[in-house]
Design a protein around this motif. Structure first.
Motif, PDB file in Angstrom:
ATOM      1  N   LEU A  77      17.905  39.757  -3.854  1.00  0.00           N
ATOM      2  CA  LEU A  77      17.739  40.938  -4.702  1.00  0.00           C
ATOM      3  C   LEU A  77      16.466  40.893  -5.536  1.00  0.00           C
ATOM      4  CD1 LEU A  77      21.395  41.491  -6.002  1.00  0.00           C
ATOM      5  CD2 LEU A  77      20.178  42.752  -4.220  1.00  0.00           C
TER       6      LEU A  77
ATOM      7  N   LEU B 246      20.967  48.246  -3.138  1.00  0.00           N
ATOM      8  CA  LEU B 246      20.104  47.385  -3.949  1.00  0.00           C
ATOM      9  C   LEU B 246      19.298  46.433  -3.064  1.00  0.00           C
ATOM     10  CD1 LEU B 246      22.533  46.507  -6.889  1.00  0.00           C
ATOM     11  CD2 LEU B 246      20.728  48.241  -6.836  1.00  0.00           C
ATOM     12  N   ILE B 247      19.946  45.895  -2.016  1.00  0.00           N
ATOM     13  CA  ILE B 247      19.227  45.022  -1.081  1.00  0.00           C
ATOM     14  C   ILE B 247      18.144  45.805  -0.366  1.00  0.00           C
ATOM     15  CG2 ILE B 247      19.487  43.661   1.024  1.00  0.00           C
ATOM     16  CD1 ILE B 247      22.268  42.884   0.073  1.00  0.00           C
TER      17      ILE B 247
ATOM     18  N   MET C 118      25.782  47.390  -3.347  1.00  0.00           N
ATOM     19  CA  MET C 118      25.000  46.212  -3.001  1.00  0.00           C
ATOM     20  C   MET C 118      24.042  46.445  -1.832  1.00  0.00           C
ATOM     21  SD  MET C 118      24.230  43.198  -3.911  1.00  0.00           S
ATOM     22  CE  MET C 118      25.557  42.847  -5.065  1.00  0.00           C
TER      23      MET C 118
ATOM     24  N   ALA D 131      15.215  46.342  -2.821  1.00  0.00           N
ATOM     25  CA  ALA D 131      14.520  45.075  -3.083  1.00  0.00           C
ATOM     26  C   ALA D 131      13.719  44.625  -1.866  1.00  0.00           C
ATOM     27  CB  ALA D 131      15.536  44.008  -3.476  1.00  0.00           C
ATOM     28  N   THR D 132      14.272  44.763  -0.675  1.00  0.00           N
ATOM     29  CA  THR D 132      13.569  44.333   0.534  1.00  0.00           C
ATOM     30  C   THR D 132      12.331  45.171   0.799  1.00  0.00           C
ATOM     31  OG1 THR D 132      15.686  43.620   1.462  1.00  0.00           O
ATOM     32  CG2 THR D 132      13.845  43.821   2.989  1.00  0.00           C
TER      33      THR D 132
END
Length: 305
Positions: free
Chosen positions: A76, A56-57, A53, A60-61
């Motif tokens: 996300l 993925l953050i 996680m 995405a950020t």
């Protein structure tokens, strides 16, 4: 008149000869959805989600705008996809220079550790010499010492040798590590001695036996050293802080640390920082997946007695 014997077939596929008992089929066992295997799978899936996680953050950020990253840092799915952070990273920073420096240092350090850790591990495992037990005890002691404790002595030695602020000062102190020697020693001890005895009968010397016979059998351990060395030298920060000061020798870890302190602009700079961190993880992930397959598929060979 003979009496015919009734033969009845039960549902379970068996016959009951001359008997009035009708046997009911055996009940089928149902799989328990909460069996230990399923519980283990659920736990592993939950742990995988927890560990993946943050990555993925991070990705995405890196594609978010600065206001959105500040207002919704753990989302996300960005509302507005943008590559502005990557454009700033490549156009307004020395990211390519940092990457080149890290690549040079990592390649030489990885090759050096594979060579020197293997040679030292073979010497401790197979070559009898006075004080071998003491050397191994000192090796274990070095593994127990935190690396941050050695930073000041490391700086003093590098400065005294005249290799401060150079590629030599960045590479040479990292060419061997105690953990790698320990791994190679243990693996060499697991190889049967009869292999080396046969090589000596054929006239091979110590180094020829090590290089041509034993080292090819240690492929799993060598691949482990490659992965650990690449990851360790690529992500190294403390050593490069005490061994260099020129901007031309800045590595990725130092450069990203400077970005985190607000080098390029003001504000949180979450997309910029996480974009640099995401790009840093790509080479390590590639090397890990490539050599992980070789570790799993490698075999130590067989000895014919």
């Amino acid at each position: 008149m003979s009496t015919a014997t009734d033969t009845r077939r039960t549902d379970s596929g068996s016959y009951d000869n001359g008997s009035n008992d009708w046997r009911s089929p055996a009940p089928r066992r149902r799989r328990n959805p909460l069996s230990p295997a399923w519980v283990a799978y659920l736990v592993l899936i939950a742990l995988a989600i927890v560990y993946i996680m943050p990555f993925l953050i991070q990705v995405a950020t890196s594609f978010k705008t600065e206001p959105e990253a500040a207002s919704n840092p753990i989302g996300l799915f960005p509302e507005t996809w943008t590559t502005a952070a990557y454009e700033v990273l490549f156009q307004n920073s020395d990211f390519l220079l940092w990457s080149m420096n890290s690549t040079i240092v990592t390649i030489f350090v990885t090759l050096g550790r594979v060579l020197f850790d293997s040679m030292a591990g073979y010497a401790l495992a197979r070559i009898p010499f006075r004080g071998r037990g003491l050397v191994f005890a000192l090796l274990i002691a070095v593994m127990a010492v935190p690396g941050v404790v050695l930073l000041i002595p490391k700086f003093l030695v590098i400065n005294q040798l005249g290799i401060y602020d150079s590629y030599t000062g960045m590479i040479v102190p990292l060419l061997a590590d105690a953990a790698g020697v320990f791994i190679m020693k243990n693996f060499f001890e697991s190889i049967p001695v009869s292999v080396e005895e046969q090589a000596r009968i054929d006239g091979a010397g110590v180094f020829r036996t090590f290089w041509s016979i034993v080292l090819p059998m240690a492929v799993p351990a060598v691949m482990t050293i490659v992965i650990l060395s690449f990851q360790g030298s690529w992500n190294e920060l403390n050593h490069f802080i005490v061994s260099t000061q020129s901007p031309e020798l800045t590595t990725l870890t130092k450069g990203v640390a400077q970005l985190a302190s607000g080098q390029l602009s003001q504000g949180t700079q979450y997309p910029l920082k996480l974009a640099a961190a995401a790009l840093m993880t790509v080479p390590v992930a590639i090397v890990f997946f490539i050599f992980q397959r070789k570790i799993m598929n490698a075999s130590a060979g067989a000895v014919k007695e």
